[in-house]
Scaffold this active site. Structure first.
Site, PDB file in Angstrom:
ATOM      1  N   SER A 422       0.695  -1.229   0.118  1.00 56.85           N
ATOM      2  CA  SER A 422       0.235   0.116  -0.412  1.00 56.85           C
ATOM      3  C   SER A 422       0.658   1.375   0.243  1.00 56.85           C
ATOM      4  O   SER A 422       0.807   1.964  -0.274  1.00 56.85           O
ATOM      5  CB  SER A 422      -0.767   0.268   1.184  1.00 56.85           C
ATOM      6  OG  SER A 422      -0.063   0.013   2.194  1.00 56.85           O
ATOM      7  N   LYS A 465      -6.628   4.362   8.516  1.00 54.38           N
ATOM      8  CA  LYS A 465      -5.170   5.816   7.917  1.00 54.38           C
ATOM      9  C   LYS A 465      -5.696   6.632   7.777  1.00 54.38           C
ATOM     10  O   LYS A 465      -4.918   7.463   8.080  1.00 54.38           O
ATOM     11  CB  LYS A 465      -4.666   4.579   6.480  1.00 54.38           C
ATOM     12  CG  LYS A 465      -3.584   3.604   6.493  1.00 54.38           C
ATOM     13  CD  LYS A 465      -3.716   2.723   5.242  1.00 54.38           C
ATOM     14  CE  LYS A 465      -3.019   1.732   5.430  1.00 54.38           C
ATOM     15  NZ  LYS A 465      -2.713   1.371   4.206  1.00 54.38           N
TER      16      LYS A 465
END
Length: 577
Positions: A422, A465
C-alpha cells in the site's frame, strides 16, 4: 487529469432505518444470512448416514445458532431405549417412540432437542457409564443417548485423538458398547461438528472415515450484503440478541449499532454477523447505562470506552509525534519526502500511523534499492510493491535505453517489519520528486497500491489510515490545506469518525480519491504530470519532462561540458579532417 474530492455523504454508510415496530424479533432471525448452514442442516435431518460439519468463526455465539437451527425443526418426539429379545434369544437394545409399558425397562430417554460438548470432553460424556452398587448396576446415558442432535466442538475433539477415532468408529458401526455386560446401543442421534473451516479441510484430506461420515458442510457467513437483505431483517437480528440479555433497543440506538457493524466488515453495504461480538457490546452498554433500554448515547459511550481500553499503544505513538521524537512535517513542501499512511495491527486493535518516506537519487546502473528489504525489515509483499514501482519507472522512462540512476527508498524511524504494497504509490511519488527536484506538499498523507501500468488499487485499513493522519493534523491545528489521497476503489469502505466528516464539511480537511498515479503526483507537486508525444518525450514544463531531463543529464546527454569520449571524438575529427 483530476482527482475526486469525496463529498461528505460518501464518508460513512447511509442506512434506511425502519421503525422498530416493524421488526419482529425471534429465534429464527438469528439465521439471517446463514442460508448455507440452514440448507445443510435441513439435509442432515432427511438423509441417513450423513453427518454435518459447520465451519464457523470466533465471533459467532454458537449456542444461540444451534438453538435457532434445531428450533426450525419443530417439536421432536421423545425416544426411549428399551430392551428386547434378539434373534439369538439374547437381549438387544432398540429405540422406540411409543411410551414403554410397565413391564418394559427404560434404559435411556432421548428428550433433549440438542446438546453441545466442548472443552475437556471425556469418553463417558459421549457414551455414558455404568454405575454399580453392591446389588445393582445401572447405565447412566451419555450425550449420544440423551438428545436428538449432538453438537461437538471440533477443535476439542481433534485435540483428543483417541476420542476422535472413537466417535468415527461409532459412526462406522452405527452402535457403541459401554461394557461387556451390556448389549451394543444403537446410535440414534445426528452429529454436528462445529469448528474452523481449516480443520474440516485437514480432516477431509487425512481421515478416510471422516470423508465417509461428514460429507455435509455448512459454512457460516460472517456478514450480510444490504443489496440482498434489508435493514429491517438486521434490526430483528439485533433485537433478538438484545432480548437474550434482557435488554431492549430504542430507535436511536440503531444508527450507531449499524455503523459499528459496517465498520467491522469494512464495507458500506455490508453488516457484520459476529453475534458474540455484538452481544458483548450490548452487555457493556447495558452495564454502563444501568438501563434495560439502550439508546444512541449508551451505545456510543460503550464504543468510546471499548476504544479507550484498547488504545494505549496508539496514545504512546501519538505522544512520540507530539514531542517531536518522530520527525514528520505536516506543513510546507520538501523534495524527496512524502507522508505515507500505515496501519499498526494487533490481535485486538488496529490504528493508523503516518510514516515519513524519503528517497535519495544518484548516478548509477538503474537500481531502485529498498532499504527496508536490505535491512531485513521489509516483507515479501512490500518487496513485490517495490518491484512494481521499478516497473512503472522503466515503462515510462526506460523503454529505449537503460536508466543511469540509482535510488534509495526508506521508511524513516521505522524499527519493525513493514509489509504490504500500500506504500508503493507514496514511494513512486517520492521518487518522482527526488528525480525532478520538485517539492512535495507535506500537508498530504497518501496511500495506494500500484500495478505496472500506474493504476491505483485498493488497500487495507483505509479508515484507520485516514483517522491516524487526521488526528495528527488536528492536534497540530487544522489549516484547511491538509488532507489525504486514497484509491477510489476504497470509497465503499469509508466509515469515518464524525469529527472527520465535520472537518471535511467545513473545508478544514480534504479526502481525494484517485485512480491513477499521475493524479497523485499532480496533487502533491501542483503541476501537470505530462503526456508523452509520439517520440515518447514530455514537455519540459511538466513533472515528467523534468524527470526526463534529469535522467538524460545523468546519462550524459545534456552535459554542459563535453565528456572525455566527446572530446576524443572531436580530436579524431580534427586530425582526420
Amino acid at each position: 487529469m483530476t482527482s475526486i474530492q469525496i463529498p461528505t455523504s460518501s464518508l460513512a454508510p447511509q442506512f434506511h432505518l425502519p421503525p422498530l415496530s416493524q421488526a419482529n424479533p425471534g429465534l429464527s432471525s438469528l439465521l439471517l444470512g446463514q442460508e448455507r448452514i440452514v440448507d445443510a442442516f435441513s439435509l442432515l435431518t432427511q438423509v441417513n448416514g450423513q453427518q454435518l460439519y459447520i465451519a464457523d468463526f470466533p465471533g459467532i455465539e454458537r449456542q444461540m445458532t444451534m438453538a435457532a437451527l434445531v428450533n426450525q425443526q419443530g417439536a421432536l418426539p421423545a425416544q426411549y431405549l428399551v430392551a428386547a429379545k434378539g434373534d439369538d434369544q439374547g437381549v438387544k437394545f432398540i429405540w422406540q417412540t411409543d411410551t414403554p409399558n410397565e413391564k418394559q425397562g427404560v434404559i435411556a430417554e432421548q428428550r433433549l432437542p440438542y446438546l453441545y460438548l466442548s472443552g475437556h470432553i471425556r469418553r463417558a460424556d459421549l457414551l455414558g457409564r455404568i454405575t454399580r452398587t453392591d446389588k445393582t448396576s445401572q447405565y447412566q446415558a451419555g450425550a449420544l443417548a440423551k438428545c436428538h442432535y449432538l453438537f461437538i466442538c471440533a477443535e476439542s475433539l481433534w485435540k483428543r485423538e483417541p476420542l476422535w477415532e472413537l466417535l468415527l468408529q461409532v459412526l462406522e458401526e452405527g452402535q457403541y458398547k459401554i461394557g461387556g455386560e451390556l448389549a451394543p446401543i444403537p446410535l440414534n442421534c445426528k452429529l454436528v461438528l462445529i469448528g474452523p473451516g481449516q480443520l474440516y479441510s485437514q480432516a477431509l484430506a487425512e481421515d478416510r472415515l471422516f470423508q465417509r461420515h461428514f460429507p455435509l458442510l455448512g459454512e457460516m457467513a460472517g456478514e450480510i450484503d444490504l443489496t440482498l437483505h434489508k435493514e429491517t431483517q438486521y434490526c430483528q437480528w439485533l433485537q433478538t440478541l438484545a432480548g437474550s440479555i434482557d435488554t431492549k433497543l430504542s430507535q436511536s440506538s440503531l444508527l450507531p449499532l449499524l455503523r459499528h457493524s459496517a465498520r467491522l466488515t469494512e464495507h458500506q453495504h455490508r453488516l457484520s454477523l459476529s453475534s458474540a461480538d455484538m452481544l458483548r457490546l450490548l452487555a457493556q452498554a447495558k452495564a454502563y447505562s444501568g438501563k434495560a433500554q439502550l439508546d444512541a448515547a449508551a451505545i456510543s459511550h460503550a464504543l468510546k470506552q471499548m476504544h479507550f481500553r484498547h488504545n494505549s499503544s496508539e496514545v504512546f505513538s501519538a505522544q512520540s509525534f507530539d514531542d517531536n521524537f518522530i520527525n514528520l512535517p505536516t506543513q510546507g513542501a520538501i523534495i524527496g519526502q512524502v507522508n505515507g499512511l500505515t496501519v499498526i495491527d494487533s490481535v485486538d486493535y488496529s490504528y493508523g500511523e503516518p510514516a515519513r518516506i524519503t528517497v535519495s537519487v544518484h548516478y548509477g546502473d538503474g537500481e531502485v534499492a529498498d532499504i527496508e528489504r536490505k535491512s531485513e525489515l521489509g516483507g515479501n509483499i512490500h518487496a513485490k510493491g517495490m518491484m512494481i514501482l521499478s516497473a512503472c519507472l522503466y515503462r515510462i522512462f526506460g523503454r529505449d535505453a537503460p536508466l543511469h540512476l540509482n535510488a534509495n527508498i526508506v521508511f524513516e524511524q521505522s524499527y519493525q517489519e513493514i509489509d504490504g504494497d500500500s506504500a508503493s504509490l507514496a514511494e513512486y511519488c517520492c521518487l518522482m520528486s527526488a528525480i525532478a527536484e520538485q517539492p512535495i506538499a507535506q500537508s498530504f498523507g497518501i496511500t495506494g497500491a500500484l500495478d505496472q501500468f500506474g493504476n491505483v488499487q485498493a488497500i487495507g485499513g483505509v479508515n484507520e489510515k485516514i483517522e491516524g493522519f487526521f488526528s495528527l493534523c488536528q492536534r497540530r491545528g487544522l489549516t484547511g490545506e491538509q488532507g489525504v489521497i486514497i484509491p477510489k476503489a476504497n470509497m465503499l469502505q469509508l466509515n469515518l469518525d464524525p469529527n472527520i466528516i465535520s472537518a471535511v464539511e467545513s473545508g478544514l480537511f480534504h479526502i481525494h480519491a484517485i485512480t491513477h498515479m499521475d493524479q497523485a503526483v499532480e496533487l502533491l507537486m501542483n503541476m501537470p504530470a505530462g503526456v508523452p508525444d509520439e517520440d515518447n518525450d514530455f514537455h519540459h514544463e511538466t513533472l515528467y519532462g523534468l524527470v526526463q531531463a534529469r535522467l538524460d543529464k545523468l546519462a550524459g546527454h545534456l552535459d554542459e561540458e563535453p565528456g572525455l569520449f566527446s572530446r576524443l571524438l572531436t580530436k579524431l575529427k580534427f586530425f582526420g579532417g
